[in-house]
Design an enzyme around this catalytic site. Structure first.
Site, PDB file in Angstrom:
ATOM      1  CE1 TYR A  12       6.735 -13.862   4.500  1.00 13.05           C
ATOM      2  CE2 TYR A  12       6.667 -11.839   5.781  1.00 13.05           C
ATOM      3  CZ  TYR A  12       6.180 -12.615   4.751  1.00 13.05           C
ATOM      4  OH  TYR A  12       5.145 -12.152   3.970  1.00 13.05           O
ATOM      5  CG  ASP A  25       8.195  -1.391  10.228  1.00 15.73           C
ATOM      6  OD1 ASP A  25       8.486  -0.794   9.178  1.00 15.73           O
ATOM      7  OD2 ASP A  25       7.452  -0.875  11.100  1.00 15.73           O
ATOM      8  CG  HIS A  66      -1.080  -5.080   5.501  1.00 17.28           C
ATOM      9  ND1 HIS A  66      -0.454  -4.188   4.653  1.00 17.28           N
ATOM     10  CD2 HIS A  66      -2.392  -5.079   5.134  1.00 17.28           C
ATOM     11  CE1 HIS A  66      -1.347  -3.691   3.804  1.00 17.28           C
ATOM     12  NE2 HIS A  66      -2.526  -4.211   4.075  1.00 17.28           N
ATOM     13  CB  CYS A  77      -0.540 -22.815  14.502  1.00 16.40           C
ATOM     14  SG  CYS A  77      -0.908 -24.374  13.683  1.00 16.40           S
ATOM     15  CB  CYS A 129      -1.932 -28.968  15.688  1.00 18.41           C
ATOM     16  SG  CYS A 129      -1.366 -27.709  14.527  1.00 18.41           S
ATOM     17  N   GLY A 173       4.135   7.873   2.787  1.00 12.53           N
ATOM     18  CA  GLY A 173       5.003   6.780   2.361  1.00 12.53           C
ATOM     19  C   GLY A 173       4.273   5.557   1.866  1.00 12.53           C
ATOM     20  CB  THR A 174       1.158   4.308   1.251  1.00 16.48           C
ATOM     21  OG1 THR A 174       0.550   3.181   0.603  1.00 16.48           O
ATOM     22  CG2 THR A 174       0.204   5.481   1.243  1.00 16.48           C
ATOM     23  CB  SER A 175       2.957   2.685  -3.827  1.00 14.44           C
ATOM     24  OG  SER A 175       2.385   1.467  -3.322  1.00 14.44           O
ATOM     25  N   PRO A 181       8.106  11.025  -1.815  1.00  9.84           N
ATOM     26  CG  PRO A 181      10.147   9.954  -1.411  1.00  9.84           C
ATOM     27  CD  PRO A 181       8.696   9.868  -1.136  1.00  9.84           C
TER      28      PRO A 181
HETATM   29  C1  BV8 Z   1      -7.650  -8.616   0.516  1.00  4.28           C
HETATM   30  C2  BV8 Z   1       2.124  -8.019   4.721  1.00  4.28           C
HETATM   31  C3  BV8 Z   1      -9.770  -9.656   0.420  1.00  4.28           C
HETATM   32  C4  BV8 Z   1       2.982  -9.067   4.099  1.00  4.28           C
HETATM   33  C5  BV8 Z   1       1.101  -6.827   2.837  1.00  4.28           C
HETATM   34  C6  BV8 Z   1      -9.207  -4.946  -4.758  1.00  4.28           C
HETATM   35  C7  BV8 Z   1      -9.905  -5.259  -3.602  1.00  4.28           C
HETATM   36  C8  BV8 Z   1      -9.453  -6.236  -2.740  1.00  4.28           C
HETATM   37  C9  BV8 Z   1      -8.247  -6.899  -3.008  1.00  4.28           C
HETATM   38  C10 BV8 Z   1      -7.552  -6.577  -4.131  1.00  4.28           C
HETATM   39  C11 BV8 Z   1      -8.019  -5.612  -5.007  1.00  4.28           C
HETATM   40  N1  BV8 Z   1      -7.132  -5.521  -6.021  1.00  4.28           N
HETATM   41  C12 BV8 Z   1      -6.114  -6.366  -5.793  1.00  4.28           C
HETATM   42  C13 BV8 Z   1      -6.348  -7.040  -4.672  1.00  4.28           C
HETATM   43  C14 BV8 Z   1      -5.495  -8.065  -4.125  1.00  4.28           C
HETATM   44  C15 BV8 Z   1      -4.390  -7.519  -3.234  1.00  4.28           C
HETATM   45  C16 BV8 Z   1      -3.722  -6.287  -3.755  1.00  4.28           C
HETATM   46  O1  BV8 Z   1      -3.972  -5.179  -3.280  1.00  4.28           O
HETATM   47  N2  BV8 Z   1      -2.809  -6.446  -4.693  1.00  4.28           N
HETATM   48  C17 BV8 Z   1      -2.030  -5.332  -5.176  1.00  4.28           C
HETATM   49  C18 BV8 Z   1      -0.631  -5.814  -5.502  1.00  4.28           C
HETATM   50  C19 BV8 Z   1      -2.747  -4.711  -6.339  1.00  4.28           C
HETATM   51  N3  BV8 Z   1      -4.891  -7.262  -1.904  1.00  4.28           N
HETATM   52  C20 BV8 Z   1      -4.958  -8.286  -1.044  1.00  4.28           C
HETATM   53  O2  BV8 Z   1      -4.734  -9.440  -1.353  1.00  4.28           O
HETATM   54  C21 BV8 Z   1      -5.365  -7.939   0.381  1.00  4.28           C
HETATM   55  N4  BV8 Z   1      -6.385  -8.844   0.809  1.00  4.28           N
HETATM   56  O3  BV8 Z   1      -7.989  -7.699  -0.152  1.00  4.28           O
HETATM   57  O4  BV8 Z   1      -8.525  -9.552   1.050  1.00  4.28           O
HETATM   58  C22 BV8 Z   1      -9.573 -10.793  -0.533  1.00  4.28           C
HETATM   59  C23 BV8 Z   1      -9.513 -12.066  -0.013  1.00  4.28           C
HETATM   60  C24 BV8 Z   1      -9.381 -13.130  -0.902  1.00  4.28           C
HETATM   61  C25 BV8 Z   1      -9.259 -12.911  -2.281  1.00  4.28           C
HETATM   62  C26 BV8 Z   1      -9.276 -11.590  -2.777  1.00  4.28           C
HETATM   63  C27 BV8 Z   1      -9.428 -10.531  -1.908  1.00  4.28           C
HETATM   64  C28 BV8 Z   1      -4.184  -8.130   1.318  1.00  4.28           C
HETATM   65  C29 BV8 Z   1      -3.141  -7.084   1.082  1.00  4.28           C
HETATM   66  C30 BV8 Z   1      -2.076  -7.163   2.189  1.00  4.28           C
HETATM   67  C31 BV8 Z   1      -0.825  -7.781   1.641  1.00  4.28           C
HETATM   68  N5  BV8 Z   1       0.227  -7.767   2.674  1.00  4.28           N
HETATM   69  N6  BV8 Z   1       2.006  -6.853   3.837  1.00  4.28           N
HETATM   70  C32 BV8 Z   1       4.424  -8.633   4.016  1.00  4.28           C
HETATM   71  O5  BV8 Z   1       4.735  -7.453   4.202  1.00  4.28           O
HETATM   72  O6  BV8 Z   1       5.249  -9.534   3.751  1.00  4.28           O
HETATM   73  S1  BV8 Z   1       1.053  -5.491   1.830  1.00  4.28           S
HETATM   74  C33 BV8 Z   1       2.645  -4.939   1.649  1.00  4.28           C
HETATM   75  O7  BV8 Z   1       2.532  -4.058   0.587  1.00  4.28           O
HETATM   76  C34 BV8 Z   1       3.241  -4.166   2.803  1.00  4.28           C
HETATM   77  O8  BV8 Z   1       2.347  -4.084   3.889  1.00  4.28           O
HETATM   78  C35 BV8 Z   1       3.480  -2.781   2.271  1.00  4.28           C
HETATM   79  O9  BV8 Z   1       3.110  -1.797   3.176  1.00  4.28           O
HETATM   80  C36 BV8 Z   1       2.558  -2.785   1.121  1.00  4.28           C
HETATM   81  C37 BV8 Z   1       3.109  -2.025  -0.052  1.00  4.28           C
HETATM   82  O10 BV8 Z   1       2.478  -0.906  -0.054  1.00  4.28           O
HETATM   83  P1  BV8 Z   1       3.241   0.408   0.518  1.00  4.28           P
HETATM   84  O11 BV8 Z   1       3.233   0.362   1.987  1.00  4.28           O
HETATM   85  O12 BV8 Z   1       2.612   1.525  -0.168  1.00  4.28           O
HETATM   86  O13 BV8 Z   1       4.751   0.267   0.089  1.00  4.28           O
HETATM   87  P2  BV8 Z   1       5.335   0.389  -1.362  1.00  4.28           P
HETATM   88  O14 BV8 Z   1       6.652  -0.253  -1.319  1.00  4.28           O
HETATM   89  O15 BV8 Z   1       4.301  -0.030  -2.357  1.00  4.28           O
HETATM   90  O16 BV8 Z   1       5.512   1.972  -1.586  1.00  4.28           O
HETATM   91  C38 BV8 Z   1       6.382   2.682  -0.756  1.00  4.28           C
HETATM   92  C39 BV8 Z   1       6.103   4.146  -1.014  1.00  4.28           C
HETATM   93  O17 BV8 Z   1       6.949   4.898  -0.154  1.00  4.28           O
HETATM   94  C40 BV8 Z   1       6.419   4.567  -2.437  1.00  4.28           C
HETATM   95  O18 BV8 Z   1       5.357   5.352  -2.941  1.00  4.28           O
HETATM   96  C41 BV8 Z   1       7.689   5.441  -2.275  1.00  4.28           C
HETATM   97  O19 BV8 Z   1       7.718   6.499  -3.203  1.00  4.28           O
HETATM   98  C42 BV8 Z   1       7.517   5.960  -0.883  1.00  4.28           C
HETATM   99  N7  BV8 Z   1       8.758   6.302  -0.184  1.00  4.28           N
HETATM  100  C43 BV8 Z   1       9.993   5.773  -0.373  1.00  4.28           C
HETATM  101  N8  BV8 Z   1      10.862   6.376   0.488  1.00  4.28           N
HETATM  102  C44 BV8 Z   1      10.141   7.267   1.234  1.00  4.28           C
HETATM  103  C45 BV8 Z   1       8.808   7.214   0.807  1.00  4.28           C
HETATM  104  N9  BV8 Z   1       7.847   7.984   1.342  1.00  4.28           N
HETATM  105  C46 BV8 Z   1       8.219   8.839   2.317  1.00  4.28           C
HETATM  106  N10 BV8 Z   1       9.480   8.935   2.795  1.00  4.28           N
HETATM  107  C47 BV8 Z   1      10.464   8.178   2.264  1.00  4.28           C
HETATM  108  N11 BV8 Z   1      11.719   8.293   2.729  1.00  4.28           N
END
Ligand code: BV8
Length: 240
Positions: A67, A104, A119, A127, A150, A187-189, A214
């Site tokens: 981080y 960010d 997020h 803490c 603590c 910009g989200t996958s 993209p």
């Molecule tokens: C939760 C902070 C309940 C940390 C992040 C179904 C229901 C519930 C939960 C789940 C489920 N299935 C799976 C889960 C679990 C999990 C999950 O989703 N896993 C994924 C991998 C499948 N979800 C969770 O755990 C969530 N919690 O649901 O709580 C619970 C409680 C207990 C037990 C179970 C459930 C919590 C999710 C939050 C995680 N924290 N961030 C950190 O950042 O260090 S998420 C993290 O991923 C970032 O926030 C980031 O934003 C995100 C990734 O997603 P994107 O933002 O879309 O970014 P990514 O890189 O994927 O894609 C970028 C895109 O941009 C691409 O498409 C690319 O083509 C495009 N791009 C690139 N350049 C450009 C562009 N677009 C435009 N312009 C450009 N120039």
């Protein structure tokens, strides 16, 4: 890119515009997306494994350093033309709400006022034992530093995989999505849950959904318009 006139009209006449952003909107500011190969030192780690309570439990120093590396990238980053176009749009549409998955803080730094952080924020700390937000703590050599109240470990105030999203933020986001007449998803996958369900809720309640990316995503077949390109290029054209 030619922007269809009906798109600019649809945005112009929207009464309750909602915006969902992901890591892609910050890519042009130099903040790596989650699916980018993490550069250098971090290439060998999978972000979805590091951004977890388990990883912090097992190796708090490694997670804290990851981080710290991302914090310095964010500190050096500047909002890009995509962030700034959304600020301009808010001037014309004061009810506009930005729901961001990003940690960010670049929307706020660009000047957007109505930003919901699903997020958390990489520059806020808490803490790990008491969940108390810590404004400051005296300089410590220990990595991670310890809570002055603590003595628990201090962690970034972000939502890790497996952790629930902040209830108030999620409620506010759902309200913004459910009342929207147009949703711009940028910009989200569309893979991370529960954020990925938000555009589907917008579609269910009859909003026009426009995607900017993209690449194609699992959402692409469901949306009304999918603009293939970078948000820093498309947004200024779309919103002028
Ligand atoms: C939760 C902070 C309940 C940390 C992040 C179904 C229901 C519930 C939960 C789940 C489920 N299935 C799976 C889960 C679990 C999990 C999950 O989703 N896993 C994924 C991998 C499948 N979800 C969770 O755990 C969530 N919690 O649901 O709580 C619970 C409680 C207990 C037990 C179970 C459930 C919590 C999710 C939050 C995680 N924290 N961030 C950190 O950042 O260090 S998420 C993290 O991923 C970032 O926030 C980031 O934003 C995100 C990734 O997603 P994107 O933002 O879309 O970014 P990514 O890189 O994927 O894609 C970028 C895109 O941009 C691409 O498409 C690319 O083509 C495009 N791009 C690139 N350049 C450009 C562009 N677009 C435009 N312009 C450009 N120039």
């Amino acid at each position: 890119m030619i922007i269809p006139a009906e798109l600019t009209q649809c945005l112009k006449h929207s009464k309750r515009l909602a915006i969902l952003t992901g890591a892609g909107i910050s890519a042009e500011s130099g903040v790596p997306t989650f699916r980018d190969a993490q550069t250098g030192l971090w290439a060998q780690y999978n972000p979805t494994e590091l951004a977890t309570p388990e990883a912090f439990q097992q190796n708090p120093k490694l997670v804290w350093e990851w981080y710290a590396w991302r914090q310095q990238l964010v500190a050096k980053a500047e909002p890009n033309a995509g962030h700034l176009a959304l600020v301009e749009l808010e001037h014309h549409q004061p009810s506009l709400t930005i729901v961001t998955q990003n940690i960010d803080g670049l929307h706020q730094r660009a000047g957007s006022n109505r930003v919901i952080e699903l997020h958390g924020n990489i520059n806020r700390f808490k803490c790990a034992t008491e969940n108390r937000i810590l404004e400051q703590w005296e300089k410590q050599t220990a990595i991670p530093p310890h809570c002055p109240y603590c003595n628990g470990l201090i962690r970034p105030d972000v939502v890790w995989f497996g952790e629930s999203l902040p209830v108030f933020a999620l409620e506010q986001a759902l309200q913004a999505i459910e009342r929207s007449d147009v949703l711009l998803t940028i910009g989200t996958s569309a893979l991370v849950q529960p954020a990925a369900t938000l555009p589907l809720k917008a579609l269910q309640q009859g909003a026009t959904v426009i995607e900017i990316n993209p690449e194609t995503t699992p959402l692409t077949p469901c949306v009304h318009f999918s603009l293939r390109g970078k948000s820093g290029d498309i947004l200024p054209k779309l919103l002028k």
